[in-house]
Design an enzyme around this catalytic site. Sequence first.
Site, PDB file in Angstrom:
ATOM      1  N   ARG A 151     -20.709  -2.750 -61.092  1.00  0.00           N
ATOM      2  CA  ARG A 151     -21.028  -2.098 -59.809  1.00  0.00           C
ATOM      3  C   ARG A 151     -21.608  -0.710 -60.074  1.00  0.00           C
ATOM      4  O   ARG A 151     -22.608  -0.324 -59.493  1.00  0.00           O
ATOM      5  CB  ARG A 151     -19.779  -2.003 -58.941  1.00  0.00           C
ATOM      6  CG  ARG A 151     -19.568  -3.179 -58.006  1.00  0.00           C
ATOM      7  CD  ARG A 151     -19.623  -4.538 -58.693  1.00  0.00           C
ATOM      8  NE  ARG A 151     -19.329  -5.616 -57.782  1.00  0.00           N
ATOM      9  CZ  ARG A 151     -18.100  -6.078 -57.531  1.00  0.00           C
ATOM     10  NH1 ARG A 151     -17.053  -5.578 -58.172  1.00  0.00           N
ATOM     11  NH2 ARG A 151     -17.927  -7.069 -56.688  1.00  0.00           N
ATOM     12  N   ASP A 180     -22.162  -8.857 -62.254  1.00  0.00           N
ATOM     13  CA  ASP A 180     -21.791  -9.095 -60.853  1.00  0.00           C
ATOM     14  C   ASP A 180     -23.071  -9.151 -60.034  1.00  0.00           C
ATOM     15  O   ASP A 180     -24.182  -9.063 -60.587  1.00  0.00           O
ATOM     16  CB  ASP A 180     -20.816  -8.011 -60.350  1.00  0.00           C
ATOM     17  CG  ASP A 180     -19.825  -8.585 -59.344  1.00  0.00           C
ATOM     18  OD1 ASP A 180     -20.276  -9.159 -58.341  1.00  0.00           O
ATOM     19  OD2 ASP A 180     -18.607  -8.471 -59.569  1.00  0.00           O
ATOM     20  N   HIS A 251     -20.658 -14.207 -57.436  1.00  0.00           N
ATOM     21  CA  HIS A 251     -20.888 -12.862 -57.982  1.00  0.00           C
ATOM     22  C   HIS A 251     -22.007 -12.878 -59.016  1.00  0.00           C
ATOM     23  O   HIS A 251     -21.892 -12.291 -60.093  1.00  0.00           O
ATOM     24  CB  HIS A 251     -19.599 -12.298 -58.597  1.00  0.00           C
ATOM     25  CG  HIS A 251     -18.574 -11.883 -57.577  1.00  0.00           C
ATOM     26  ND1 HIS A 251     -18.681 -10.718 -56.847  1.00  0.00           N
ATOM     27  CD2 HIS A 251     -17.436 -12.484 -57.161  1.00  0.00           C
ATOM     28  CE1 HIS A 251     -17.634 -10.617 -56.025  1.00  0.00           C
ATOM     29  NE2 HIS A 251     -16.875 -11.673 -56.188  1.00  0.00           N
ATOM     30  N   ASP A 313     -13.868 -15.897 -59.248  1.00  0.00           N
ATOM     31  CA  ASP A 313     -13.327 -15.438 -57.961  1.00  0.00           C
ATOM     32  C   ASP A 313     -14.400 -15.445 -56.872  1.00  0.00           C
ATOM     33  O   ASP A 313     -15.591 -15.361 -57.150  1.00  0.00           O
ATOM     34  CB  ASP A 313     -12.758 -14.023 -58.090  1.00  0.00           C
ATOM     35  CG  ASP A 313     -13.807 -13.019 -58.531  1.00  0.00           C
ATOM     36  OD1 ASP A 313     -14.610 -13.360 -59.416  1.00  0.00           O
ATOM     37  OD2 ASP A 313     -13.831 -11.896 -57.991  1.00  0.00           O
ATOM     38  N   GLU A 314     -13.928 -15.544 -55.655  1.00  0.00           N
ATOM     39  CA  GLU A 314     -14.744 -15.299 -54.464  1.00  0.00           C
ATOM     40  C   GLU A 314     -16.102 -15.990 -54.515  1.00  0.00           C
ATOM     41  O   GLU A 314     -17.139 -15.334 -54.439  1.00  0.00           O
ATOM     42  CB  GLU A 314     -14.927 -13.786 -54.276  1.00  0.00           C
ATOM     43  CG  GLU A 314     -13.611 -13.077 -54.037  1.00  0.00           C
ATOM     44  CD  GLU A 314     -13.762 -11.565 -53.921  1.00  0.00           C
ATOM     45  OE1 GLU A 314     -12.971 -10.958 -53.185  1.00  0.00           O
ATOM     46  OE2 GLU A 314     -14.636 -10.994 -54.590  1.00  0.00           O
ATOM     47  N   TRP A 380      -4.569 -12.085 -59.071  1.00  0.00           N
ATOM     48  CA  TRP A 380      -4.897 -10.841 -58.343  1.00  0.00           C
ATOM     49  C   TRP A 380      -4.551 -10.876 -56.869  1.00  0.00           C
ATOM     50  O   TRP A 380      -4.328  -9.834 -56.263  1.00  0.00           O
ATOM     51  CB  TRP A 380      -6.376 -10.499 -58.540  1.00  0.00           C
ATOM     52  CG  TRP A 380      -7.366 -11.369 -57.807  1.00  0.00           C
ATOM     53  CD1 TRP A 380      -7.871 -12.563 -58.230  1.00  0.00           C
ATOM     54  CD2 TRP A 380      -8.002 -11.106 -56.551  1.00  0.00           C
ATOM     55  NE1 TRP A 380      -8.774 -13.065 -57.321  1.00  0.00           N
ATOM     56  CE2 TRP A 380      -8.878 -12.181 -56.279  1.00  0.00           C
ATOM     57  CE3 TRP A 380      -7.918 -10.048 -55.633  1.00  0.00           C
ATOM     58  CZ2 TRP A 380      -9.658 -12.237 -55.114  1.00  0.00           C
ATOM     59  CZ3 TRP A 380      -8.692 -10.102 -54.476  1.00  0.00           C
ATOM     60  CH2 TRP A 380      -9.557 -11.192 -54.232  1.00  0.00           C
ATOM     61  N   TYR A 405      -4.335  -2.536 -58.191  1.00  0.00           N
ATOM     62  CA  TYR A 405      -5.762  -2.278 -57.928  1.00  0.00           C
ATOM     63  C   TYR A 405      -5.967  -0.766 -57.801  1.00  0.00           C
ATOM     64  O   TYR A 405      -5.671  -0.158 -56.771  1.00  0.00           O
ATOM     65  CB  TYR A 405      -6.224  -3.020 -56.664  1.00  0.00           C
ATOM     66  CG  TYR A 405      -6.814  -4.378 -56.990  1.00  0.00           C
ATOM     67  CD1 TYR A 405      -6.278  -5.154 -58.015  1.00  0.00           C
ATOM     68  CD2 TYR A 405      -7.914  -4.874 -56.297  1.00  0.00           C
ATOM     69  CE1 TYR A 405      -6.820  -6.396 -58.333  1.00  0.00           C
ATOM     70  CE2 TYR A 405      -8.463  -6.121 -56.608  1.00  0.00           C
ATOM     71  CZ  TYR A 405      -7.914  -6.871 -57.625  1.00  0.00           C
ATOM     72  OH  TYR A 405      -8.446  -8.079 -57.935  1.00  0.00           O
ATOM     73  N   ASP A 407      -8.511   0.909 -57.454  1.00  0.00           N
ATOM     74  CA  ASP A 407      -9.541   1.409 -56.526  1.00  0.00           C
ATOM     75  C   ASP A 407      -8.948   1.616 -55.127  1.00  0.00           C
ATOM     76  O   ASP A 407      -9.592   2.211 -54.267  1.00  0.00           O
ATOM     77  CB  ASP A 407     -10.742   0.461 -56.456  1.00  0.00           C
ATOM     78  CG  ASP A 407     -10.379  -0.950 -56.016  1.00  0.00           C
ATOM     79  OD1 ASP A 407      -9.285  -1.439 -56.395  1.00  0.00           O
ATOM     80  OD2 ASP A 407     -11.185  -1.574 -55.284  1.00  0.00           O
ATOM     81  N   TRP A 455     -12.123  -1.399 -59.924  1.00  0.00           N
ATOM     82  CA  TRP A 455     -13.388  -1.834 -59.308  1.00  0.00           C
ATOM     83  C   TRP A 455     -14.156  -0.586 -58.905  1.00  0.00           C
ATOM     84  O   TRP A 455     -13.581   0.333 -58.304  1.00  0.00           O
ATOM     85  CB  TRP A 455     -13.103  -2.711 -58.083  1.00  0.00           C
ATOM     86  CG  TRP A 455     -12.376  -3.972 -58.420  1.00  0.00           C
ATOM     87  CD1 TRP A 455     -11.081  -4.273 -58.144  1.00  0.00           C
ATOM     88  CD2 TRP A 455     -12.907  -5.120 -59.093  1.00  0.00           C
ATOM     89  NE1 TRP A 455     -10.776  -5.533 -58.612  1.00  0.00           N
ATOM     90  CE2 TRP A 455     -11.873  -6.071 -59.195  1.00  0.00           C
ATOM     91  CE3 TRP A 455     -14.162  -5.432 -59.634  1.00  0.00           C
ATOM     92  CZ2 TRP A 455     -12.054  -7.315 -59.818  1.00  0.00           C
ATOM     93  CZ3 TRP A 455     -14.340  -6.670 -60.246  1.00  0.00           C
ATOM     94  CH2 TRP A 455     -13.290  -7.591 -60.333  1.00  0.00           C
ATOM     95  N   THR A 456     -15.449  -0.574 -59.195  1.00  0.00           N
ATOM     96  CA  THR A 456     -16.168   0.709 -59.078  1.00  0.00           C
ATOM     97  C   THR A 456     -17.213   0.755 -57.952  1.00  0.00           C
ATOM     98  O   THR A 456     -18.112   1.592 -58.002  1.00  0.00           O
ATOM     99  CB  THR A 456     -16.853   1.052 -60.421  1.00  0.00           C
ATOM    100  OG1 THR A 456     -17.773  -0.005 -60.738  1.00  0.00           O
ATOM    101  CG2 THR A 456     -15.851   1.220 -61.542  1.00  0.00           C
ATOM    102  N   GLU A 457     -17.070  -0.109 -56.947  1.00  0.00           N
ATOM    103  CA  GLU A 457     -18.045  -0.005 -55.837  1.00  0.00           C
ATOM    104  C   GLU A 457     -18.156   1.439 -55.342  1.00  0.00           C
ATOM    105  O   GLU A 457     -19.253   1.924 -55.063  1.00  0.00           O
ATOM    106  CB  GLU A 457     -17.607  -0.874 -54.646  1.00  0.00           C
ATOM    107  CG  GLU A 457     -17.775  -2.365 -54.838  1.00  0.00           C
ATOM    108  CD  GLU A 457     -16.512  -3.026 -55.325  1.00  0.00           C
ATOM    109  OE1 GLU A 457     -15.719  -2.353 -56.034  1.00  0.00           O
ATOM    110  OE2 GLU A 457     -16.305  -4.212 -55.026  1.00  0.00           O
TER     111      GLU A 457
HETATM  112  C1  ACM Z   1     -11.272  -9.744 -57.253  1.00  0.00           C
HETATM  113  O1  ACM Z   1     -10.712  -8.713 -56.856  1.00  0.00           O
HETATM  114  N1  ACM Z   1     -12.272 -10.267 -56.591  1.00  0.00           N
HETATM  115  C2  ACM Z   1     -10.840 -10.409 -58.468  1.00  0.00           C
END
Ligand code: ACM
Length: 555
Positions: A151, A180, A251, A313-314, A380, A405, A407, A455-457
């Site tokens: 990110r 990603d 992703h 994921d996702e 997670w 997490y 972030d 996570w660095t968004e």
């Molecule tokens: C995640 O936080 N999507 C692994």
Amino acid sequence: MGAPGIPRSLVASLIPRPVSVTQGDGVFVLDAATAVDAPAALRGVAAWLQGALRPATGLQIAAGVGGNVVLLTEPGLAAEGFELTVTPAEVRIAGGSAAGVFYGCQALLGLLPPAIHRRAPVAGIRWQIPTGTVHDAPRFGWRGVMLDVARHFLPKREVFRFLDLMAMHRLNMLHLHLTDDQGWRLEIRRYPRLTEIGAWRRETQVGAGPDAPGNGRPHGGFYSQDDIREIVAYAAERFITVVPEIESPGHVQAALAAYPQLGVSGGNLEVFTRWGINYNVLNMAETTVRFFTDVLNEVMDLFPSPYIGVGGDECPKDQWILDPRTQQRIAELGLADEEELQSWFIRRLNDHLRSAGRSLFGWDEILEGGGAPGATVASWRGTAGAVAAARSGCDVVSCPDDQAYLDYRQSDSPREPIPVSVVLTLRDVYHFDPVPAQLTAAEAEHVLGGQGNIWTEHMDSPRTVDYFAFPRLCALAEALWSAKGGDFEDFDRRLQLHLARLDALGVEYRRAAGPLPWQQRPGVPGRPETQDQRAAHIAALVANIALPADFASGS
Ligand code: ACM
């Protein structure tokens, strides 16, 4: 020793908290005669220790037989454990392995004034170490951090610095999130467009939510294969395994921008400039499997890690549901639905990694639609994945979002920069327990440990990463290394001296009083949630995790 107000006590300052400590009366003083005596197998650790002791003391710290800082391995000790004994005449660091000796050296630094972490001689300090013994060994073998360099890219010099800070906290697994939607950060020789196109984006969304504006400013960067070899070697010198992660089958928009034929529509896409879950996913053609196994071959050549991350994921299923080619594929493969299709893809990667002697590492969504035998699951979404995986015999790395997490916002103050999700305080992280309470002792054996996820968004610079990571990473290190049941007030007292170490190192940690003016982002919206909102969100996400008992022993 050290600055006024800093306790002399041996126990007073160590983070993580050791198994046991005894303290004597005298001190060992580092001086011109101090030298390190280590067998050939520990030369790397000895060189590291010399390098750590020299700059601030200005002493030569020679190496040689008869030196008064003795390093040795002692097979009777736990593999990563150590016994540090300090007398007025000698420092002796025995470890169950070279890693244990290294952690003993880190503890030794913890017994010196915090200024030991400065890189030029510091006047007026007597470099003395209180006498006594420290016995220590970690609770978990996986003491990790996930760093999202996709990110926002972190240049390799920042990764080296981060590895140093991990080593100082005896963290030993760096899960590097390399790809990603918003960027592909690893050179792949066979598919050069992955970084030519995929490593930069036109602009970046600032803040959370659909109305958050773009900043109009390109962002990018990637690691060449030579950079990665340096990162892996630098980590190995510090007993850190770098676990690479190549996301799939969601992703992936940066990869789709580079190679549109990997996508479901095949249409042209740009590297994603927005945050959030993205509907553009991989198609499930045989050529796509081959593309990713080719990528994983280069990844395995670069990273000796026994674990190779494939994401998982996702991955929204909308495109697969609407796409006739994907529906035909599901029928051809005799699968029930799109979840089984995702599982089929992950199993193909799993087979490939296993045949190369590696083990697949994936987010807990890999449990949906059937799972992958022998895989290790990063749990997670709360602890549901950890419980399901451990009960079915899969190994687990716990990183429940509401405990790990990093972030997530650090307080409910409106001054927190771009606040997301629930509040995760230093105290909360300190009380993180990777082993869910529901597991039996036998099931809990499958919990390898835990990790904090960065996570660095909303972290657009290394300075901001510091703000979110520290001092919560210090609490996480103790949660993963030390025995269960630590007292937060005691940790917080030790932390005061530890912060002086972080100051000496130039770490821009969050102050207990909140962000400094330049650590705030006035006017940039976040997406804070209440505990109830988050719990409902996670419960919906994990509704379809289900695995048969003893699943992992199949193949
Ligand atoms: C995640 O936080 N999507 C692994």
